[in-house]
Design a protein around this motif. Sequence first.
Motif, short mmCIF file in Angstrom:
data_model
loop_
_atom_site.label_atom_id
_atom_site.label_comp_id
_atom_site.label_asym_id
_atom_site.label_seq_id
_atom_site.Cartn_x
_atom_site.Cartn_y
_atom_site.Cartn_z
N TRP A 55 -87.12 78.35 -8.16
CA TRP A 55 -87.41 78.96 -9.16
C TRP A 55 -89.12 78.35 -10.23
O TRP A 55 -89.83 79.15 -10.51
N ILE A 56 -88.00 77.43 -10.88
CA ILE A 56 -89.26 76.59 -11.77
C ILE A 56 -89.76 75.56 -10.05
O ILE A 56 -90.88 75.49 -11.42
N ALA A 57 -89.66 75.11 -9.62
CA ALA A 57 -91.21 74.97 -8.97
C ALA A 57 -91.87 75.58 -8.68
O ALA A 57 -93.02 75.54 -8.29
N THR A 100 -93.57 69.68 -16.76
CA THR A 100 -93.64 68.25 -16.42
C THR A 100 -92.10 68.21 -16.77
O THR A 100 -91.14 67.82 -15.30
N TYR A 101 -91.62 68.26 -17.57
CA TYR A 101 -90.34 68.16 -17.96
C TYR A 101 -89.13 68.90 -17.25
O TYR A 101 -88.02 68.60 -17.04
N LEU A 102 -89.77 70.17 -16.84
CA LEU A 102 -89.04 70.83 -16.45
C LEU A 102 -88.80 70.59 -14.47
O LEU A 102 -87.94 70.27 -14.66
N ILE A 103 -90.45 70.56 -14.52
CA ILE A 103 -89.44 70.06 -13.04
C ILE A 103 -88.77 68.60 -13.08
O ILE A 103 -88.36 69.28 -11.55
N PHE A 104 -89.15 67.57 -13.69
CA PHE A 104 -88.62 66.69 -13.60
C PHE A 104 -86.41 66.74 -13.74
O PHE A 104 -85.64 66.28 -13.06
N ALA A 105 -86.61 67.68 -14.86
CA ALA A 105 -85.25 67.85 -15.14
C ALA A 105 -84.46 69.00 -13.43
O ALA A 105 -83.77 68.92 -13.72
N ALA A 106 -85.33 69.95 -13.50
CA ALA A 106 -84.72 70.96 -12.56
C ALA A 106 -84.24 70.09 -11.25
O ALA A 106 -83.25 69.99 -10.16
N ASN A 107 -85.49 68.49 -10.52
CA ASN A 107 -84.89 67.64 -9.48
C ASN A 107 -83.84 66.80 -9.40
O ASN A 107 -83.04 66.98 -9.06
N THR A 108 -83.77 66.76 -10.72
CA THR A 108 -82.40 65.72 -11.31
C THR A 108 -81.53 66.44 -11.30
O THR A 108 -80.46 66.41 -10.42
N ALA A 109 -80.90 67.88 -11.49
CA ALA A 109 -80.19 68.41 -11.22
C ALA A 109 -79.76 68.87 -10.10
O ALA A 109 -78.67 68.82 -9.77
N ALA A 110 -80.88 69.26 -8.51
CA ALA A 110 -80.07 69.20 -7.82
C ALA A 110 -79.41 68.30 -7.04
O ALA A 110 -78.96 68.22 -6.44
N ALA A 111 -80.23 66.61 -7.24
CA ALA A 111 -80.18 65.35 -6.59
C ALA A 111 -79.09 66.01 -7.16
O ALA A 111 -77.87 64.74 -5.96
N ALA A 151 -93.74 65.79 -9.22
CA ALA A 151 -93.05 65.24 -10.71
C ALA A 151 -94.10 64.47 -11.23
O ALA A 151 -94.96 64.28 -12.24
N ILE A 152 -94.27 63.21 -10.78
CA ILE A 152 -94.71 62.35 -10.55
C ILE A 152 -96.26 63.03 -11.18
O ILE A 152 -97.13 61.81 -12.20
N LEU A 153 -96.35 63.73 -10.27
CA LEU A 153 -98.09 64.00 -10.21
C LEU A 153 -97.83 64.63 -11.23
O LEU A 153 -99.23 64.48 -12.02
N MET A 154 -97.81 65.49 -11.48
CA MET A 154 -97.74 66.42 -13.09
C MET A 154 -97.50 65.66 -14.27
O MET A 154 -98.37 65.37 -15.35
N ILE A 155 -96.84 64.28 -14.17
CA ILE A 155 -97.00 63.13 -15.07
C ILE A 155 -98.40 62.71 -15.00
O ILE A 155 -98.93 62.15 -17.09
N ILE A 156 -99.00 62.33 -14.35
CA ILE A 156 -100.43 62.29 -14.27
C ILE A 156 -101.28 63.03 -14.82
O ILE A 156 -101.67 62.32 -15.83
N THR A 157 -101.53 64.32 -14.75
CA THR A 157 -102.03 65.19 -14.41
C THR A 157 -101.41 65.82 -16.99
O THR A 157 -102.59 65.95 -17.36
#
Length: 180
Positions: A55-57, A100-111, A151-157
């Motif tokens: 959902w977040i992605a 950006t923070y939401l995507i990184f957090a959701a990926n980290t929680a899933a990982a 997430a890395i691309l969104m950090i640059i954006t």
Amino acid sequence: MDSCKMEAVLRILSTVFLVLTAFLVGLDTETKLIFHAFPRKATFKDLNALYVLVWIASAAAVYNLIQLFRSYIQTGFMKDLTASYRCLAWGIYLLDQAATYLIFAANTAAAQGSILAVTGEKSFQWMKLCNTYTRFCHQIGGALLCGYIAAILMIITSSISAYALFRLYSPKQFLLLKGK
């Protein structure tokens, strides 16, 4: 390449990786027979972190598409809209940061949840699920890789939107607008 075109390219790439993440996780299923009689199906709904990641992605991909549309409108019809309206620049910057923070957090929680599926936990008597559902685990691993690339691309954006915001202010006095 100017910052507007670079931002558009980064948003398109991050949208592609976010959609790929959502599809890889959301459509990943594998069915195995347990004790040669009972079918057990592994889906993304078995781990809440994967469900949230889908959902977040998806929401972040839609957000990037909306920002692309805004950028297209801005460059096509209203030149330098961000310079005229500081509130819009602040809003874009803050929304980029939040996405950006939401995507990184959701990926980290899933990982983190996925690592438990790979390693198991003896003290809780949780077995290694990836020994049973190997294709499912490999596909989730690929989806997480795509999510981290997004997430890395969104950090640059987000850095580009920070530049677009803070270039409006004077470098000599903190948060004082530049004179025209």
